[in-house]
Scaffold this motif. Structure first.
Motif, mmCIF file in Angstrom:
data_model
loop_
_atom_site.group_PDB
_atom_site.id
_atom_site.type_symbol
_atom_site.label_atom_id
_atom_site.label_comp_id
_atom_site.label_asym_id
_atom_site.label_seq_id
_atom_site.Cartn_x
_atom_site.Cartn_y
_atom_site.Cartn_z
ATOM 1 N N GLU A 8 -45.009 6.801 -21.425
ATOM 2 C CA GLU A 8 -45.719 6.519 -20.173
ATOM 3 C C GLU A 8 -47.161 7.032 -20.197
ATOM 4 O O GLU A 8 -48.062 6.402 -19.632
ATOM 5 C CB GLU A 8 -44.970 7.147 -18.994
ATOM 6 C CG GLU A 8 -43.503 6.761 -18.890
ATOM 7 C CD GLU A 8 -43.287 5.325 -18.442
ATOM 8 O OE1 GLU A 8 -44.283 4.641 -18.140
ATOM 9 O OE2 GLU A 8 -42.124 4.888 -18.373
ATOM 10 N N SER A 9 -47.387 8.195 -20.827
ATOM 11 C CA SER A 9 -48.736 8.749 -20.882
ATOM 12 C C SER A 9 -48.821 9.764 -22.011
ATOM 13 O O SER A 9 -47.815 10.325 -22.448
ATOM 14 C CB SER A 9 -49.118 9.418 -19.551
ATOM 15 O OG SER A 9 -48.326 10.583 -19.328
ATOM 16 N N VAL A 10 -50.054 10.002 -22.476
ATOM 17 C CA VAL A 10 -50.330 11.013 -23.495
ATOM 18 C C VAL A 10 -51.493 11.856 -23.006
ATOM 19 O O VAL A 10 -52.554 11.312 -22.680
ATOM 20 C CB VAL A 10 -50.670 10.375 -24.860
ATOM 21 C CG1 VAL A 10 -51.072 11.453 -25.877
ATOM 22 C CG2 VAL A 10 -49.495 9.565 -25.386
ATOM 23 N N ARG A 16 -52.952 10.772 -19.671
ATOM 24 C CA ARG A 16 -53.592 9.464 -19.556
ATOM 25 C C ARG A 16 -52.552 8.362 -19.742
ATOM 26 O O ARG A 16 -51.836 8.335 -20.758
ATOM 27 C CB ARG A 16 -54.708 9.329 -20.594
ATOM 28 C CG ARG A 16 -55.824 10.352 -20.383
ATOM 29 C CD ARG A 16 -56.766 10.400 -21.568
ATOM 30 N NE ARG A 16 -57.459 9.121 -21.778
ATOM 31 C CZ ARG A 16 -58.303 8.925 -22.793
ATOM 32 N NH1 ARG A 16 -58.532 9.888 -23.681
ATOM 33 N NH2 ARG A 16 -58.905 7.755 -22.922
ATOM 34 N N PRO A 17 -52.403 7.445 -18.798
ATOM 35 C CA PRO A 17 -51.380 6.395 -18.881
ATOM 36 C C PRO A 17 -51.556 5.531 -20.131
ATOM 37 O O PRO A 17 -52.682 5.270 -20.567
ATOM 38 C CB PRO A 17 -51.609 5.574 -17.606
ATOM 39 C CG PRO A 17 -52.293 6.512 -16.675
ATOM 40 C CD PRO A 17 -53.160 7.389 -17.532
ATOM 41 N N THR A 18 -50.434 5.100 -20.692
ATOM 42 C CA THR A 18 -50.457 4.262 -21.900
ATOM 43 C C THR A 18 -49.578 3.025 -21.672
ATOM 44 O O THR A 18 -48.482 2.907 -22.226
ATOM 45 C CB THR A 18 -49.951 5.056 -23.116
ATOM 46 O OG1 THR A 18 -48.666 5.632 -22.799
ATOM 47 C CG2 THR A 18 -50.912 6.174 -23.468
ATOM 48 N N PRO A 19 -50.049 2.085 -20.863
ATOM 49 C CA PRO A 19 -49.209 0.927 -20.506
ATOM 50 C C PRO A 19 -49.047 -0.098 -21.613
ATOM 51 O O PRO A 19 -48.162 -0.945 -21.538
ATOM 52 C CB PRO A 19 -49.957 0.325 -19.311
ATOM 53 C CG PRO A 19 -51.378 0.696 -19.549
ATOM 54 C CD PRO A 19 -51.342 2.058 -20.174
ATOM 55 N N ASP A 20 -49.912 -0.060 -22.644
ATOM 56 C CA ASP A 20 -49.810 -1.038 -23.725
ATOM 57 C C ASP A 20 -50.296 -0.403 -25.023
ATOM 58 O O ASP A 20 -50.829 0.715 -25.045
ATOM 59 C CB ASP A 20 -50.607 -2.308 -23.405
ATOM 60 C CG ASP A 20 -52.043 -2.013 -22.998
ATOM 61 O OD1 ASP A 20 -52.712 -1.258 -23.730
ATOM 62 O OD2 ASP A 20 -52.487 -2.529 -21.953
ATOM 63 N N ALA A 62 -56.289 3.700 -28.090
ATOM 64 C CA ALA A 62 -57.564 4.260 -27.625
ATOM 65 C C ALA A 62 -57.411 5.725 -27.221
ATOM 66 O O ALA A 62 -58.286 6.562 -27.506
ATOM 67 C CB ALA A 62 -58.093 3.431 -26.454
ATOM 68 N N VAL A 63 -56.322 6.056 -26.557
ATOM 69 C CA VAL A 63 -56.087 7.446 -26.149
ATOM 70 C C VAL A 63 -55.952 8.333 -27.376
ATOM 71 O O VAL A 63 -56.550 9.417 -27.453
ATOM 72 C CB VAL A 63 -54.829 7.532 -25.261
ATOM 73 C CG1 VAL A 63 -54.421 8.989 -25.059
ATOM 74 C CG2 VAL A 63 -55.082 6.865 -23.914
ATOM 75 N N THR A 86 -54.078 18.607 -32.056
ATOM 76 C CA THR A 86 -54.093 18.955 -30.634
ATOM 77 C C THR A 86 -52.681 18.899 -30.062
ATOM 78 O O THR A 86 -51.939 17.966 -30.335
ATOM 79 C CB THR A 86 -55.002 17.997 -29.851
ATOM 80 O OG1 THR A 86 -56.320 18.027 -30.402
ATOM 81 C CG2 THR A 86 -55.050 18.370 -28.375
ATOM 82 N N THR A 87 -52.328 19.888 -29.271
ATOM 83 C CA THR A 87 -51.028 19.887 -28.602
ATOM 84 C C THR A 87 -51.176 19.208 -27.248
ATOM 85 O O THR A 87 -51.981 19.628 -26.418
ATOM 86 C CB THR A 87 -50.504 21.323 -28.419
ATOM 87 O OG1 THR A 87 -50.351 21.926 -29.717
ATOM 88 C CG2 THR A 87 -49.147 21.320 -27.722
ATOM 89 N N VAL A 88 -50.419 18.145 -27.039
ATOM 90 C CA VAL A 88 -50.553 17.342 -25.816
ATOM 91 C C VAL A 88 -49.181 17.091 -25.201
ATOM 92 O O VAL A 88 -48.169 17.009 -25.911
ATOM 93 C CB VAL A 88 -51.235 15.990 -26.095
ATOM 94 C CG1 VAL A 88 -52.676 16.178 -26.525
ATOM 95 C CG2 VAL A 88 -50.466 15.208 -27.143
ATOM 96 N N PRO A 89 -49.136 16.944 -23.879
ATOM 97 C CA PRO A 89 -47.883 16.508 -23.245
ATOM 98 C C PRO A 89 -47.736 14.990 -23.350
ATOM 99 O O PRO A 89 -48.701 14.246 -23.158
ATOM 100 C CB PRO A 89 -48.067 16.946 -21.791
ATOM 101 C CG PRO A 89 -49.540 16.908 -21.568
ATOM 102 C CD PRO A 89 -50.173 17.268 -22.882
ATOM 103 N N VAL A 90 -46.543 14.539 -23.693
ATOM 104 C CA VAL A 90 -46.247 13.112 -23.766
ATOM 105 C C VAL A 90 -45.156 12.817 -22.743
ATOM 106 O O VAL A 90 -44.019 13.280 -22.876
ATOM 107 C CB VAL A 90 -45.776 12.705 -25.174
ATOM 108 C CG1 VAL A 90 -45.456 11.213 -25.213
ATOM 109 C CG2 VAL A 90 -46.835 13.046 -26.224
#
Length: 336
Positions: free
Chosen positions: A155-157, A160-164, A170-171, A179-183
């Motif tokens: 849903e997001s990384v 930031r939303p990742t709809p496609d 791009a994200v 980098t440690t990121v929430p997914v």
């Protein structure tokens, strides 16, 4: 007397040679059939996780073609040409030059697995589930191992939303490797969040999650298809219909035995296959009442009709659903 003896000797020689010398042909015969609503060796062909399967009384049967080993003898080839339940075809149409029989079987098996994915996507799209970026699998040494899994909708990384796929790319390009990121993801309809330390991309700026992804309709349940020893993409249509019967709102068969064949893509388009006449024989032998024929196979199907087997012409999933609706209602479906 001498002439007769020579003739007998020649017949014996030709008979021996005909039985021993291979020719570049193979024999195709009606193969095994599989009820997509049923089981194989006690295991369901289509299993569903995250919701109960519908109870199914009828059968939606996928048909196959059996193929002999390469290199028939001349006698076997001639016998096959005179047998209505055997199709003798050039070896290269089944086993392409430069590829071993095992390599051909492996390629056919991969085509079947790809058709499974297309069948699931087509069925879920037919049911109206939204298209999202879904995890197809994990790469080797994936940083998402144990955090994300096949079927998760991303849903997001990093918030930031990742709809496609384009947006996800791009994200990730904007995030430095390491980098440690929430997914944020959705799994079987339930939201969740995984913390992933990204890996630097080798061929571009940014980073990777270490997952293989695709855009597909995503449902609050998971579908798994298990059919061993079947190759090629021609089971796609019947697998799609099996999924729809088991998780949709309509009993597609009305308790009858329906058989068919045809490739399918994620958009529901049905494509032609090989061995249509042999598959119709297999369908008639199991008592099928209706056979779904890819539109481009109609001419061959009409050339060898089976008694008591109604043919329905289908070029896409919508036409297949309409044919089944007509059949349940006692109407004659659009035929070849």
């Amino acid at each position: 007397m001498a002439v007769l003896s020579v003739g007998v000797v020649l017949l014996v020689v030709f008979g021996v040679l005909g039985a021993a010398v291979p020719v570049p042909y193979v024999a195709q015969v009606p193969g095994p059939t599989f009820d997509t609503l049923g089981e194989v060796e006690g295991e369901p062909i289509i299993s569903v996780e995250g919701r109960d399967r519908n109870e199914a009384e009828g059968e939606l049967v996928l048909t196959t073609v059996g193929v002999s080993r390469a290199g028939l003898s001349l006698v076997e080839a001639v016998q096959g040409w005179f047998d209505s339940e055997v199709s003798v075809v050039p070896e290269e149409t089944v086993y392409p030059p430069g590829r071993s029989e095992q390599e051909t079987r492996d390629a056919n098996r991969q085509a079947f697995l790809t058709s499974e994915e297309a069948a699931e996507a087509a069925a879920l799209a037919q049911l109206g589930y939204p298209v999202k970026v879904a995890v197809r699998g994990l790469s080797d040494d994936s940083p998402a191992e144990g955090r994300l899994q096949e079927g998760d909708a991303i849903e997001s990384v990093g918030g930031r939303p990742t709809p496609d796929l384009a947006t996800l790319d791009a994200v990730l390009r904007s995030i430095p490797g390491g980098t440690t990121v929430p997914v944020a993801y959705t799994r079987l309809g339930q939201p969740g969040t995984a913390t992933v330390t990204t890996r630097a991309a080798d061929d571009r700026e940014g980073s990777l999650l270490g997952v293989l992804v695709r855009e597909q309709p995503t449902a609050p349940f998971d579908v798994d298809i298990a059919v061993e020893d079947v190759g090629g993409p021609s089971a796609g249509l019947m697998l799609t219909l099996g999924i729809l019967d088991l998780v949709g709102d309509t009993d597609l068969t009305g308790g009858a035995t329906v058989a068919g064949t045809g490739t399918i893509d994620a958009n529901g388009r049905v494509g032609p296959i090989g061995g249509i006449q042999l598959k119709m024989i297999a369908a008639e032998e199991i008592g099928a009442e209706l056979f779904l024929v890819p539109a481009d196979n109609c001419a061959d199907a009409l050339a060898a009709p089976q008694p008591g087997l109604t043919l329905a012409r289908v070029s896409d999933l919508d036409q297949a659903m309409t044919a089944l609706e007509d059949f349940r209602a006692g109407r004659t479906p659009q035929t070849c």
